[in-house]
Motif scaffolding. Structure first.
Motif, PDB file in Angstrom:
ATOM      1  N   ALA A 268     114.816 102.641  57.747  1.00  0.00           N
ATOM      2  CA  ALA A 268     113.439 102.566  57.112  1.00  0.00           C
ATOM      3  C   ALA A 268     112.432 101.873  57.845  1.00  0.00           C
ATOM      4  O   ALA A 268     113.238 100.578  58.476  1.00  0.00           O
TER       5      ALA A 268
ATOM      6  N   TYR B 107     108.329  97.684  56.275  1.00  0.00           N
ATOM      7  CA  TYR B 107     107.582  97.404  55.048  1.00  0.00           C
ATOM      8  C   TYR B 107     107.981  98.122  54.062  1.00  0.00           C
ATOM      9  O   TYR B 107     107.308  98.377  52.997  1.00  0.00           O
ATOM     10  N   ALA B 108     109.032  99.099  54.122  1.00  0.00           N
ATOM     11  CA  ALA B 108     109.403 100.061  53.055  1.00  0.00           C
ATOM     12  C   ALA B 108     109.451  99.337  51.629  1.00  0.00           C
ATOM     13  O   ALA B 108     109.174 100.028  50.610  1.00  0.00           O
ATOM     14  N   PRO B 109     110.055  98.199  51.421  1.00  0.00           N
ATOM     15  CA  PRO B 109     110.081  97.491  50.014  1.00  0.00           C
ATOM     16  C   PRO B 109     108.738  97.700  49.553  1.00  0.00           C
ATOM     17  O   PRO B 109     108.451  97.559  48.298  1.00  0.00           O
TER      18      PRO B 109
ATOM     19  N   VAL C 143     106.057  99.587  50.187  1.00  0.00           N
ATOM     20  CA  VAL C 143     105.825 100.939  49.641  1.00  0.00           C
ATOM     21  C   VAL C 143     106.618 101.413  48.455  1.00  0.00           C
ATOM     22  O   VAL C 143     105.994 101.880  47.487  1.00  0.00           O
ATOM     23  N   ALA C 144     107.786 100.892  48.385  1.00  0.00           N
ATOM     24  CA  ALA C 144     108.560 101.432  47.053  1.00  0.00           C
ATOM     25  C   ALA C 144     108.044 100.446  45.993  1.00  0.00           C
ATOM     26  O   ALA C 144     107.995 101.276  44.599  1.00  0.00           O
ATOM     27  N   ALA C 145     107.746  99.451  46.058  1.00  0.00           N
ATOM     28  CA  ALA C 145     107.119  98.627  44.982  1.00  0.00           C
ATOM     29  C   ALA C 145     105.879  99.037  44.467  1.00  0.00           C
ATOM     30  O   ALA C 145     105.554  99.189  43.206  1.00  0.00           O
TER      31      ALA C 145
ATOM     32  N   ALA D 178     104.644 102.131  44.900  1.00  0.00           N
ATOM     33  CA  ALA D 178     104.997 103.412  44.337  1.00  0.00           C
ATOM     34  C   ALA D 178     105.628 103.511  42.945  1.00  0.00           C
ATOM     35  O   ALA D 178     104.992 104.183  41.728  1.00  0.00           O
ATOM     36  N   ALA D 179     106.463 102.244  42.734  1.00  0.00           N
ATOM     37  CA  ALA D 179     106.864 102.355  41.305  1.00  0.00           C
ATOM     38  C   ALA D 179     105.925 101.787  40.229  1.00  0.00           C
ATOM     39  O   ALA D 179     106.061 101.859  39.115  1.00  0.00           O
ATOM     40  N   LYS D 180     104.934 101.146  40.710  1.00  0.00           N
ATOM     41  CA  LYS D 180     103.657 100.839  39.774  1.00  0.00           C
ATOM     42  C   LYS D 180     102.616 102.209  39.671  1.00  0.00           C
ATOM     43  O   LYS D 180     101.561 101.748  39.030  1.00  0.00           O
TER      44      LYS D 180
ATOM     45  N   ASP E 276      99.216 105.179  44.275  1.00  0.00           N
ATOM     46  CA  ASP E 276      99.018 105.914  45.336  1.00  0.00           C
ATOM     47  C   ASP E 276      99.292 105.485  46.739  1.00  0.00           C
ATOM     48  O   ASP E 276      98.347 104.433  47.056  1.00  0.00           O
TER      49      ASP E 276
ATOM     50  N   ASP F 259     102.227 106.270  53.561  1.00  0.00           N
ATOM     51  CA  ASP F 259     102.749 105.675  54.916  1.00  0.00           C
ATOM     52  C   ASP F 259     102.520 106.484  56.232  1.00  0.00           C
ATOM     53  O   ASP F 259     103.037 107.612  56.032  1.00  0.00           O
TER      54      ASP F 259
END
Length: 396
Positions: free
Chosen positions: A326, A329-331, A333-335, A337-339, A342, A345
């Motif tokens: 990945a 900066y993937a963390p 994007v994931a964080a 999305a978890a909130k 929208d 990437d």
């Protein structure tokens, strides 16, 4: 005849000690002189973000030339500049195809990757996006902004009429979000380079740390002793991730530079800011950035707007990404999305659009494989973003 033995006289113990002491002193001076030369002649000109050697006379001269031109909260640009070229009267970047402010279908905030640095004004990806959508896209991007400054600018801009807001994030923004003085990131000692910043309190709520009040003497003192004026600055000199002060002993300064986490991050094959995306990084850059983006989205929602975060990979994001891994900066994007925020990437869509061509062609310096998005890259970014907006049904 009696034989007399002749014994050569030996140097005294004292003279031997003096000889070795002088020799060691000469070696130490040579090593220290070599280290000083490396620091001043090799490290400083090439990696100004890693060292701290402020020219206080230059700081005073810059204050004299620019006093009063800084924005009281976010540093730059000066408020009066936002209604002059390259901006229109609304503060958005001038777009010759849609020159009249008002009735924008989309607005955009972020740094130089949003503004469209390194390409003619009409070739920025936001301007190409407006052409593809057939409506005005108000470009409120500003060179070198962090996500914090983009948020403050959006919060201030009550005249933003667009129903959809794009928040562009370049990976280095996470470092800018924990920085208050760009001089500590290798930039010139300019008054406009001092800004406020957000921090998280004990309840993980955003708190704004104001830009310090400055005059000529205080600005010089800020450069002499940054911690006195910027106690919430993460990149203070001689801290874990801050620049190393160039001073005697230079051998120690050089060793400290070589031991910097950002150096080893780069040597390990990752962009220098990669560590800042770790949840447990001491800067707190990741949770802070997530909180800023969340506040941005909530502000937009309160004004009946939709928000789409657009992530941009830099050339280093491609170059230093381990095979099939990945992006750094993937963390984030994931964080986000978890909130429930929208996020688009752009990297997978850009890779697909390249069709086997080198990612270097996306950027303004394809031969050196760097810079901002070039003319071709901006066109591709605009095309994949327009397709994504339509796929998500975000266009009215």
């Amino acid at each position: 005849m009696p034989q007399h033995s002749v014994t050569a006289s030996s140097p005294s113990t004292g003279r031997t000690a003096v000889f070795w002491l002088i020799l060691l002193l000469l070696v130490a001076v040579s090593i220290e002189g070599g280290a000083a030369a490396i620091c001043w002649l090799a490290v400083l000109p090439r990696t100004r973000d890693l060292v701290w050697a402020p020219n206080l006379d230059r700081a005073r001269m810059n204050w004299t030339a620019e006093a009063g031109q800084a924005d009281d909260e976010i540093g730059w640009p000066p408020p009066a500049a936002l209604t002059r070229a390259p901006y229109d009267v609304s503060g958005a970047k001038y777009n010759s195809e849609f020159p009249e402010p008002g009735h924008a279908c989309v607005s955009a905030y972020g740094d130089s990757f949003v503004f469209g640095a390194d390409v003619p004004a009409e070739d920025g990806w936001i301007e190409r996006l407006a052409h593809l959508l057939g409506c005005r896209v108000a470009n409120y991007g500003v060179n070198a902004y962090g996500t914090d400054q983009a948020f403050v600018r959006f919060r201030r801009n009550r005249n933003d009429e667009a129903p959809l807001v794009l928040l562009g994030i370049f990976p280095e923004n996470v470092m800018r979000n924990v920085n208050q003085y760009r001089g500590l990131m290798g930039y010139d000692l300019q008054p406009v380079n001092v800004k406020g910043r957000f921090v998280l309190d004990a309840k993980a709520e955003l708190v704004w740390v104001p830009r310090p009040h400055l005059d000529a003497e205080r600005f010089v003192r800020l450069n002499r002793a940054p911690a006195e004026f910027l106690p919430h600055e993460y990149l203070l000199p001689d801290t874990r991730d801050g620049p190393v002060t160039l001073r005697f002993p230079y051998v120690l300064a050089l060793l400290r530079i070589l031991a910097m986490p950002r150096i080893w991050t780069h040597f390990s094959g990752r962009p220098a800011w990669s560590e800042f995306f770790a949840v447990d990084h001491p800067s707190g850059a990741l949770p802070l950035t997530v909180a800023i983006v969340d506040a941005f989205a909530r502000e937009a929602g309160g004004r009946d707007k939709r928000t789409l975060v657009v992530m941009f990979p830099g050339a280093n994001s491609y170059r230093l990404r381990p095979r099939d891994a990945a992006f750094e900066y993937a963390p984030l994007v994931a964080a986000l999305a978890a909130k429930g925020i929208d996020v688009f990437d752009t990297a997978p869509a850009l890779t697909a659009a390249l069709g086997g061509r080198s990612y270097c062609v996306l950027y303004s310096e394809p031969n050196g494989c760097g810079g901002h998005f070039g003319v071709l890259g901006s066109r591709i970014v605009a095309e994949v973003t327009a397709a994504e907006l339509r796929r998500r049904g975000l266009l009215k």
